[in-house]
Design an enzyme around this catalytic site. Sequence first.
Site, PDB file in Angstrom:
ATOM      1  N   HIS A   1       0.825  -1.204   0.000  1.00 58.23           N
ATOM      2  CA  HIS A   1       0.000   0.000   0.000  1.00 58.23           C
ATOM      3  C   HIS A   1       0.863   1.259   0.000  1.00 58.23           C
ATOM      4  O   HIS A   1       0.465   2.283  -0.554  1.00 58.23           O
ATOM      5  CB  HIS A   1      -0.918   0.006   1.231  1.00 58.23           C
TER       6      HIS A   1
ATOM      7  N   ASP B   1      -5.381   6.141   2.373  1.00 56.54           N
ATOM      8  CA  ASP B   1      -5.628   4.829   1.786  1.00 56.54           C
ATOM      9  C   ASP B   1      -7.076   4.439   2.071  1.00 56.54           C
ATOM     10  O   ASP B   1      -7.537   4.505   3.208  1.00 56.54           O
ATOM     11  CB  ASP B   1      -4.670   3.806   2.402  1.00 56.54           C
TER      12      ASP B   1
ATOM     13  N   HIS C   1     -19.492  -4.579  -5.266  1.00 59.25           N
ATOM     14  CA  HIS C   1     -20.697  -5.381  -5.458  1.00 59.25           C
ATOM     15  C   HIS C   1     -20.860  -6.400  -4.334  1.00 59.25           C
ATOM     16  O   HIS C   1     -21.991  -6.682  -3.899  1.00 59.25           O
ATOM     17  CB  HIS C   1     -20.657  -6.086  -6.814  1.00 59.25           C
TER      18      HIS C   1
END
Length: 240
Positions: free
Chosen positions: A27, A125, A158
């Site tokens: 990250h 982030d 989703h």
Amino acid sequence: MIMEGELYEKPSKGANVLVVSYPLQGHINPMLQFSKRLASKGLKVAVITTTSVSANQPSNTDSSSSTLEFVRVYDGFEDEPDKVDVEAYLNRLRDSLCKSLFGLLDYYKQNSMNLYPTPNMVIYDAIMPWVLQVVKKCGLQGAPFFTQSCVVNTIYYHAYKGHLNTPKYGSDHVSLPSVGSLLRGHDLPTFVSTPALYPVALVKVLFDQFSNLEEVDCLFVNTMDMLENEALYYGTEGVQ
């Protein structure tokens, strides 16, 4: 350098934008590259690094840019933490980083005469949506940065919304808006296809990225828009 008992390193100069990364190498790198892009446009950027991965993080001596500064904050750990108890680790990280970041933002504000410009936006982030609460409390704009591709983010979104039905067999097709039916079950991230493999707290972190998107001022994604045009449009629809 953070002195014993302190929550943050005192910055030496002002910044237009603060960029806060999750303390994990996969990250940190995308956030760092994004910070360099912002700095190349003339913005003064403060990259917020943390104590638990300090040995692997860049410092001000690694950058010759006058528009980029690295500022370290306490994230609850002095060294690489033991993550066996994932939920305990994540809770401590959240609580510590919130306190440290609030203190740092307040320091910028209280020393605005000497630290110019003062930050007006914090980019964090997306895996840390709780940073937005701290940012809004300090009266600043907040924007998440999604380090993964738009297609992956769309799949997670989703799943978060409950719109994703995991196929029984890995060879079965998966049909999703903006992605179509190009994917098969075995193409899905394992956090979605087989979440039982992971601690519940870790899966929750991935889905919580989308928990407060309606409150953000804007959002940033790590993508090539010509390759993920539909996913990019779908993921940012309704967000400025």
